[in-house]
Design an enzyme around this catalytic site. Structure first.
Site, short mmCIF file in Angstrom:
data_model
loop_
_atom_site.label_atom_id
_atom_site.label_comp_id
_atom_site.label_asym_id
_atom_site.label_seq_id
_atom_site.Cartn_x
_atom_site.Cartn_y
_atom_site.Cartn_z
N ARG A 102 -87.63 -35.20 27.65
CA ARG A 102 -87.50 -33.75 27.91
C ARG A 102 -88.84 -33.27 28.41
NH1 ARG A 102 -84.54 -29.25 24.31
NH2 ARG A 102 -82.84 -30.30 25.39
N HIS A 129 -80.15 -30.46 33.47
CA HIS A 129 -79.84 -30.89 32.09
C HIS A 129 -78.54 -31.70 32.12
CE1 HIS A 129 -79.99 -31.10 27.88
NE2 HIS A 129 -79.83 -29.85 27.53
N GLN A 132 -76.26 -32.46 28.94
CA GLN A 132 -75.49 -31.29 28.50
C GLN A 132 -74.18 -31.22 29.26
OE1 GLN A 132 -76.32 -28.83 26.09
NE2 GLN A 132 -74.17 -28.39 26.47
N ASP A 219 -76.01 -18.94 29.34
CA ASP A 219 -77.18 -19.56 28.71
C ASP A 219 -78.26 -18.48 28.60
OD1 ASP A 219 -79.01 -21.41 27.72
OD2 ASP A 219 -79.40 -22.38 29.65
N CYS A 258 -74.65 -23.65 25.95
CA CYS A 258 -75.25 -24.94 25.57
C CYS A 258 -76.04 -24.84 24.28
CB CYS A 258 -76.13 -25.43 26.71
SG CYS A 258 -77.43 -24.27 27.13
N ARG A 286 -72.05 -33.48 22.47
CA ARG A 286 -73.29 -34.13 22.94
C ARG A 286 -73.36 -35.56 22.39
NH1 ARG A 286 -77.64 -30.98 24.55
NH2 ARG A 286 -78.50 -32.99 25.13
N1 NVA Z 1 -81.89 -23.24 29.84
C1 NVA Z 1 -82.33 -23.56 28.52
C2 NVA Z 1 -81.49 -24.67 27.95
C3 NVA Z 1 -81.83 -25.10 26.57
C4 NVA Z 1 -81.01 -26.23 26.09
C5 NVA Z 1 -83.79 -23.95 28.54
O1 NVA Z 1 -84.21 -24.66 29.47
O2 NVA Z 1 -84.53 -23.54 27.65
N1 CP Z 2 -78.44 -27.72 24.34
C1 CP Z 2 -79.59 -28.36 24.07
O1 CP Z 2 -80.08 -29.19 24.83
O2 CP Z 2 -80.12 -28.03 22.86
P1 CP Z 2 -81.54 -28.45 22.29
O3 CP Z 2 -82.57 -27.71 23.06
O4 CP Z 2 -81.50 -28.05 20.84
O5 CP Z 2 -81.71 -29.93 22.46
#
Ligand code: NVA
Ligand code: CP
Length: 299
Positions: A102, A129, A132, A219, A258, A286
């Site tokens: 990540r 992502h 997801q 989101d 998500c 997931r």
């Molecule tokens: N769009 C959000 C998704 C989190 C799972 C982010 O990047 O923070």
């Molecule tokens: N949806 C998702 O990726 O959640 P986290 O940020 O908790 O991993």
């Protein structure tokens, strides 16, 4: 060897076969049947940003498949002290069978993948992502019984999750309407591609987007790394909330998110807790989708 940096790294056939395997693994797990497809295999999980679902679902996926996952936070690795990504990638791929990352910037995972001799999985970047989206497709298939002929309405920020969802929709022939304020559109190359496939519409009015939608997806308005823009974004997105009024227009659409969610911003508490919400099944998926993905990439 194959990486999953973008959902478009998978063909339509590969996505459908991952979903099929995920359904089988989910069914087996409900019966407490666990097959050790990944016995003695290991997954390194590098996190430059926080996570609840991604971290836990990957870790439990590896455990239940008979393998092992290592949680590695960026600053606890020598990466945090400036060891080059290309060195870390070459060293790490001699120890483990796959790496999930990540990262703040998509270019970081691209560079890692260039130097890695094992599969690299994008567990979220600023651009995409994909993991997801595999869980989301599994959820749509489960709840609607099909993927063909589905219409998704994305309400809010054209962010990483939205980008991957558009690419998946284009691949699978799913229609997707995105309603976002000016300046918060999805990635321009992705828009261009989706337009060329003819499944995508960019709108400003959320009411127009949810008309005849099977799925309403939203989101957060400020993603990780955008905290400084929070106030500005709260203003820009104020008319883009998924609430009961919007839901009424779509009639029997299911609601997806998500997570994590900001109740009272992009979505109301009533909608998250309401009968159209599939958000917690989506989060569970997931685990099942990623098990299928890991089996596909590692074996
Ligand atoms: N769009 C959000 C998704 C989190 C799972 C982010 O990047 O923070
Ligand atoms: N949806 C998702 O990726 O959640 P986290 O940020 O908790 O991993």
């Amino acid at each position: 060897m194959k990486h999953l940096l973008s959902i478009s790294d998978l063909s339509k056939e590969e996505i459908l076969s991952i979903l099929e395997l995920a359904e089988k693994l989910k069914f087996e797990r409900q019966k407490r049947i666990f097959k050790e497809y990944l016995r003695n295999k290991s997954l390194a999980m590098i996190f430059e940003l926080p996570s609840t679902r991604t971290r836990i679902s990957f870790e439990i996926a590896m455990l239940e498949l008979g393998g092992h996952a290592l949680y590695l936070s960026w600053n606890d690795l020598q990466l945090g002290r400036g060891e080059p990504i290309k060195d870390t990638a070459r060293v790490m791929s001699r120890y483990v069978n796959a790496v999930m990352m990540r990262v703040r910037n998509h270019s970081t995972i691209e560079e890692f993948a260039r130097f890695s001799s094992v599969p690299v999985i994008n567990g979220l970047s600023n651009l995409e992502h994909p993991c997801q989206i595999l869980a989301d497709l599994l959820t749509i298939k489960e709840k609607k019984g099909r993927l063909d002929g589905i219409k998704i309405a994305w309400i809010g920020d054209g962010n990483n999750v939205c980008n991957s969802l558009i690419l998946a929709a284009a691949k699978l022939g799913i229609r997707i309407d995105v309603a976002c304020p000016e300046g918060y559109e999805p990635d321009s190359d992705i828009i261009k591609f989706a337009h060329s496939v003819g499944v995508f519409k960019l709108l400003r009015n959320p009411k127009e987007a949810v008309m005849n939608a099977d799925i309403i997806y939203t989101d957060v308005w400020a993603s990780m790394g955008q905290e400084a823009e929070r106030e500005k974004r709260l203003k820009a997105f104020k008319d883009y909330q998924v609430n009961e009024n919007l839901l009424r227009i779509a009639r029997d659409a299911i609601v997806m998110h998500c997570l994590p969610a900001h109740r009272g911003e992009e979505i109301t508490d009533t909608v998250i807790e309401g009968k159209n919400s599939v958000i917690f099944d989506q989060a569970e998926n997931r685990l099942h989708a990623q098990k299928a993905l890991l089996i596909n990439l590692i074996i």
